[in-house]
Design an enzyme around this catalytic site. Structure first.
Site, PDB file in Angstrom:
ATOM      1  N   TYR A 141     166.008  33.947  40.075  1.00 57.12           N
ATOM      2  CA  TYR A 141     164.988  33.591  39.085  1.00 57.12           C
ATOM      3  C   TYR A 141     163.789  34.537  39.121  1.00 57.12           C
ATOM      4  O   TYR A 141     163.012  34.592  38.184  1.00 57.12           O
ATOM      5  CB  TYR A 141     164.488  32.149  39.302  1.00 57.12           C
ATOM      6  N   LYS A 189     177.303  32.133  49.265  1.00 59.41           N
ATOM      7  CA  LYS A 189     178.555  32.662  48.698  1.00 59.41           C
ATOM      8  C   LYS A 189     178.851  33.949  49.458  1.00 59.41           C
ATOM      9  O   LYS A 189     178.974  35.043  48.886  1.00 59.41           O
ATOM     10  CB  LYS A 189     178.342  32.883  47.179  1.00 59.41           C
ATOM     11  N   ASP A 221     180.821  27.028  45.973  1.00 58.43           N
ATOM     12  CA  ASP A 221     181.827  26.437  45.079  1.00 58.43           C
ATOM     13  C   ASP A 221     182.500  25.237  45.733  1.00 58.43           C
ATOM     14  O   ASP A 221     182.649  24.171  45.113  1.00 58.43           O
ATOM     15  CB  ASP A 221     182.846  27.478  44.591  1.00 58.43           C
ATOM     16  N   ASP A 245     169.265  24.564  42.619  1.00 57.53           N
ATOM     17  CA  ASP A 245     168.969  23.995  41.304  1.00 57.53           C
ATOM     18  C   ASP A 245     170.201  23.226  40.812  1.00 57.53           C
ATOM     19  O   ASP A 245     170.122  22.066  40.376  1.00 57.53           O
ATOM     20  CB  ASP A 245     168.639  25.150  40.345  1.00 57.53           C
ATOM     21  N   ASP A 249     170.783  18.859  41.116  1.00 52.48           N
ATOM     22  CA  ASP A 249     170.970  18.116  39.855  1.00 52.48           C
ATOM     23  C   ASP A 249     172.306  17.374  39.870  1.00 52.48           C
ATOM     24  O   ASP A 249     172.394  16.216  39.462  1.00 52.48           O
ATOM     25  CB  ASP A 249     170.967  19.074  38.658  1.00 52.48           C
TER      26      ASP A 249
END
Ligand code: NAD
Length: 363
Positions: A141, A189, A221, A245, A249
């Site tokens: 971001y 990852k 994942d 993020d 959620d």
């Protein structure tokens, strides 16, 4: 102790839920012999209408002079046509950046009485209690270079972390794990991304200072699936910005309602506390909003900015007791509604305060 709290209630249901949360916070603090001093300022759409900007200078100044900031929510359809950098949400982003918090804490927990609200099976979520620690100021971001070259039909972002950025957020996660179930799951990852390899190596290095904590690494994942199939296996989950993020959620479904979840952003100059939901324009002004996420956020203020763990627990216990007694706001009243007593926003706040008063009287 004395806590100087800046309250920026914002738009839509923000003021409705904030009123209840601040009243609960005051009661819990004063019940323990502590003092709460509240200053109120404008942010978001209401600030655009009154001051012409979503983050007036006097709000920012008051925030930087406070011990902690409590935000309700910002935004609404009225301001949707404005350009992104002048909208209510821009005020919140500027406030977050100015306060400097880099560790975003988002709990996701199962509440037995709300099992019917979760799309997951009750036996899968029962007992789940996860605390996400999401790095908030780095990663994809914020990394550069970033651009959208429209003529070339190409766009790019950069996922970048420094060792120091990883160390500071990892320390917060390990310290929180020490106060909880002593288990930390770091998400990355590392099978594909160099930045994740640095993340994994650095978190492993920091772990040496916390021998009492069990550290495990998960690829993002598989973690997305494991959180839904076996959420009970997790205690503190440490992630970089983008992965956190998405996973936090996703994990909101464990609790079953957006209106139940609190958050805190810590590690910077001043901590920022906010329920995770938005301004909910569809129910604003009708006293239909669930104030429990904001009230649980008040508990996080006590835990992380006032060092008042007993008072924080008092609030969390009261919320559970109110739900056990069958009280619900409209968003929680699923299933057999004859079993529930459906309350307005203000009535739910009063119910929590009555429960806290009863707990204080017995202590
Ligand atoms: P939202 O969280 O406001 O609402 C999503 C749905 O959940 C709505 O149906 C709403 O009625 C319901 N809901 C949310 N909180 C609730 C509560 N406490 N009690 C009962 N029901 C609740 O998200 P949205 O609709 O995507 O966004 C609305 C506005 O809020 C937008 O302007 C958005 O930009 C803004 N927003 C602000 C924040 C923030 O201030 N931190 C966060 C998210 C969205």
């Amino acid at each position: 102790m004395k806590l100087n709290l800046l309250v920026v209630a914002g738009d839509g249901i923000g003021p409705e839920v904030t009123n209840e949360a601040v009243a609960v916070l005051r009661q819990a603090m004063e019940g323990g012999g502590h003092e709460l001093v509240v200053t109120e300022k404008r942010i978001g759409g209401i600030a655009i209408d009154t001051d012409g900007t979503p983050l007036p200078a006097e709000t920012l100044e008051a925030a930087l002079a406070s011990d902690a900031v409590f935000l309700g929510a910002v935004g609404g359809t009225k301001w949707n046509a404005l350009p992104p950098n002048t909208r209510p949400e821009a005020g919140l982003l500027k406030l977050r950046a100015a306060l400097g918090g880099f560790a975003n804490l988002r709990p996701a927990f199962a509440i037995k009485e709300l099992a019917a609200n979760s799309p997951l099976k009750a036996e899968v979520v029962a007992g789940a209690d996860i605390l996400f620690v999401r790095e908030l100021l780095g990663g994809l971001y914020f990394g550069s270079p970033r651009a959208w070259d429209k003529a070339a039909g190409e766009a790019w972002n950069t996922m970048r972390y420094t060792r120091d950025e990883i160390i500071r957020v990892a320390r917060i996660a390990f310290e929180l794990a020490q106060k909880r179930g002593k288990k930390l799951t770091s998400v990355d990852k590392a099978n594909v991304l160099e930045v994740s390899q640095l993340w994994r190596a650095t978190v492993t290095e920091v772990a040496a200072d916390y021998p009492d904590i069990t550290l495990e690494h998960q690829l993002v994942d598989s973690m997305a699936m494991l959180l839904m199939t076996s959420p009970r296996n997790y205690d503190v989950v440490l992630t970089e910005n983008l992965f956190g993020d998405i996973l936090s959620d996703e994990s909101a479904v464990i609790t079953g309602s957006l209106g139940m979840l609190p958050s805190a952003t810590i590690g910077g100059k001043i901590n920022l506390y906010e329920p995770i939901h938005g301004s909910a324009p569809d129910i604003a002004g009708k006293s239909l909003a669930n104030p429990l996420g904001a009230i649980m956020t008040a508990a996080l203020v006590l835990r992380h900015s006032a060092g008042l763990e007993a008072e924080a627990a008092l609030i969390e216990t009261a919320v559970r007791k109110v739900l056990e007694a069958g009280y619900r706001t409209a968003d929680l009243a699923r299933g057999n509604t004859t079993d529930f007593k459906v309350l307005s926003t203000t009535e739910m706040g009063q119910q929590v305060r009555a429960t806290i008063a009863a707990q204080l009287a017995h202590s």
